[in-house]
Design a protein around this motif. Structure first.
Motif, short mmCIF file in Angstrom:
data_model
loop_
_atom_site.label_atom_id
_atom_site.label_comp_id
_atom_site.label_asym_id
_atom_site.label_seq_id
_atom_site.Cartn_x
_atom_site.Cartn_y
_atom_site.Cartn_z
N ALA A 18 0.82 -1.22 0.00
CA ALA A 18 0.00 0.00 0.00
C ALA A 18 0.85 1.27 0.00
CB ALA A 18 -0.93 0.00 1.21
N GLY A 19 2.13 1.14 0.31
CA GLY A 19 3.02 2.30 0.33
C GLY A 19 2.80 3.22 1.52
N LEU A 20 2.40 2.65 2.63
CA LEU A 20 2.13 3.45 3.83
C LEU A 20 3.23 3.26 4.86
CD1 LEU A 20 -1.65 2.57 4.30
CD2 LEU A 20 -0.72 4.72 3.43
N SER A 21 3.41 4.27 5.69
CA SER A 21 4.31 4.14 6.84
C SER A 21 3.53 3.50 7.98
CB SER A 21 4.83 5.51 7.27
OG SER A 21 3.77 6.27 7.83
N GLN A 22 4.24 3.08 9.00
CA GLN A 22 3.56 2.56 10.19
C GLN A 22 2.70 3.63 10.82
OE1 GLN A 22 6.84 0.92 12.45
NE2 GLN A 22 6.44 -1.13 11.66
N LEU A 23 3.19 4.86 10.85
CA LEU A 23 2.41 5.96 11.42
C LEU A 23 1.14 6.21 10.61
CD1 LEU A 23 1.97 8.26 13.41
CD2 LEU A 23 3.43 9.69 11.96
N ASP A 24 1.26 6.28 9.28
CA ASP A 24 0.08 6.47 8.43
C ASP A 24 -0.95 5.38 8.66
OD1 ASP A 24 1.24 8.71 7.23
OD2 ASP A 24 2.03 7.57 5.53
N THR A 25 -0.48 4.15 8.75
CA THR A 25 -1.37 3.01 8.96
C THR A 25 -2.08 3.13 10.30
OG1 THR A 25 0.06 1.60 7.62
CG2 THR A 25 -1.48 0.50 9.11
N ALA A 26 -1.35 3.45 11.34
CA ALA A 26 -1.94 3.58 12.67
C ALA A 26 -2.98 4.69 12.69
CB ALA A 26 -0.85 3.86 13.70
N VAL A 27 -2.66 5.82 12.10
CA VAL A 27 -3.60 6.95 12.08
C VAL A 27 -4.86 6.59 11.30
CG1 VAL A 27 -3.95 9.30 11.22
CG2 VAL A 27 -1.84 8.72 12.43
N CYS A 28 -4.69 5.97 10.15
CA CYS A 28 -5.84 5.57 9.33
C CYS A 28 -6.74 4.59 10.07
CB CYS A 28 -5.39 4.94 8.02
SG CYS A 28 -4.75 6.11 6.82
N TYR A 29 -6.13 3.69 10.84
CA TYR A 29 -6.92 2.68 11.53
C TYR A 29 -7.39 3.14 12.91
CZ TYR A 29 -8.67 -1.90 12.74
OH TYR A 29 -9.50 -2.94 13.09
N GLY A 30 -6.81 4.18 13.43
CA GLY A 30 -7.26 4.72 14.72
C GLY A 30 -6.64 4.06 15.94
N VAL A 31 -5.39 3.60 15.79
CA VAL A 31 -4.67 3.05 16.94
C VAL A 31 -3.37 3.82 17.10
CG1 VAL A 31 -5.64 0.73 16.73
CG2 VAL A 31 -3.50 1.27 15.55
N GLU A 32 -2.75 3.67 18.25
CA GLU A 32 -1.47 4.34 18.46
C GLU A 32 -0.41 3.68 17.59
OE1 GLU A 32 -0.14 5.01 22.42
OE2 GLU A 32 -2.17 5.38 23.17
N GLU A 33 0.57 4.47 17.19
CA GLU A 33 1.64 3.94 16.34
C GLU A 33 2.34 2.77 17.00
OE1 GLU A 33 5.64 5.35 13.91
OE2 GLU A 33 4.78 6.68 15.42
N ARG A 34 2.58 2.87 18.30
CA ARG A 34 3.30 1.79 18.98
C ARG A 34 2.47 0.51 18.99
NH1 ARG A 34 3.30 3.40 25.39
NH2 ARG A 34 1.06 3.25 25.62
N THR A 35 1.16 0.63 19.06
CA THR A 35 0.30 -0.56 18.99
C THR A 35 0.45 -1.24 17.65
OG1 THR A 35 -1.31 0.36 20.53
CG2 THR A 35 -2.10 -1.38 19.06
N TYR A 36 0.34 -0.44 16.58
CA TYR A 36 0.49 -1.03 15.24
C TYR A 36 1.89 -1.62 15.07
CZ TYR A 36 0.92 -2.07 10.45
OH TYR A 36 1.17 -2.78 9.30
N ARG A 37 2.89 -0.90 15.49
CA ARG A 37 4.28 -1.37 15.34
C ARG A 37 4.47 -2.72 16.05
NH1 ARG A 37 6.77 3.31 16.74
NH2 ARG A 37 6.58 2.71 18.86
N ARG A 38 3.88 -2.86 17.22
CA ARG A 38 3.98 -4.13 17.96
C ARG A 38 3.26 -5.26 17.23
NH1 ARG A 38 3.08 -1.53 23.97
NH2 ARG A 38 5.21 -0.80 24.22
N TRP A 39 2.13 -4.95 16.61
CA TRP A 39 1.42 -5.96 15.82
C TRP A 39 2.30 -6.42 14.66
CZ3 TRP A 39 -3.90 -3.10 15.03
CH2 TRP A 39 -4.66 -3.21 16.20
N GLU A 40 2.90 -5.45 13.97
CA GLU A 40 3.69 -5.78 12.79
C GLU A 40 4.97 -6.51 13.15
OE1 GLU A 40 5.90 -3.36 9.31
OE2 GLU A 40 3.76 -2.87 9.52
#
Length: 77
Positions: A18-40
């Motif tokens: 999708a060409g997104l950063s972890q921050l972009d993904t987290a913001v789009c999905y409505g979670v904190e960046e660290r939450t998304y980063r931990r998932w990934e």
């Protein structure tokens, strides 16, 4: 050789496609960046409904197709 597809691998591959950063993904999905980063990174378990929503809604990808792609890469490691 591993034929297991991890949720973290699906998230990383989908985000890259999708060409997104972890921050972009987290913001789009409505979670904190660290939450998304931990998932990934596989540090925290991601619920299937969140995984599916990220792939289909945020990354705008077909879940089954992404799974097949990642599964093929896992089998060739």
């Amino acid at each position: 050789m591993s034929d297991i597809v991890r949720a973290a691998d699906l998230l990383a591959a989908g985000r890259a496609e999708a060409g997104l950063s972890q921050l972009d993904t987290a913001v789009c999905y409505g979670v904190e960046e660290r939450t998304y980063r931990r998932w990934e990174r596989g540090q925290n378990e991601v619920r299937f409904m969140d995984l599916h929503a990220l792939v289909t809604q945020v990354f705008d990808l077909d879940f089954a197709e992404l799974y097949k792609t990642v599964e093929g890469k896992a089998c060739h490691k």
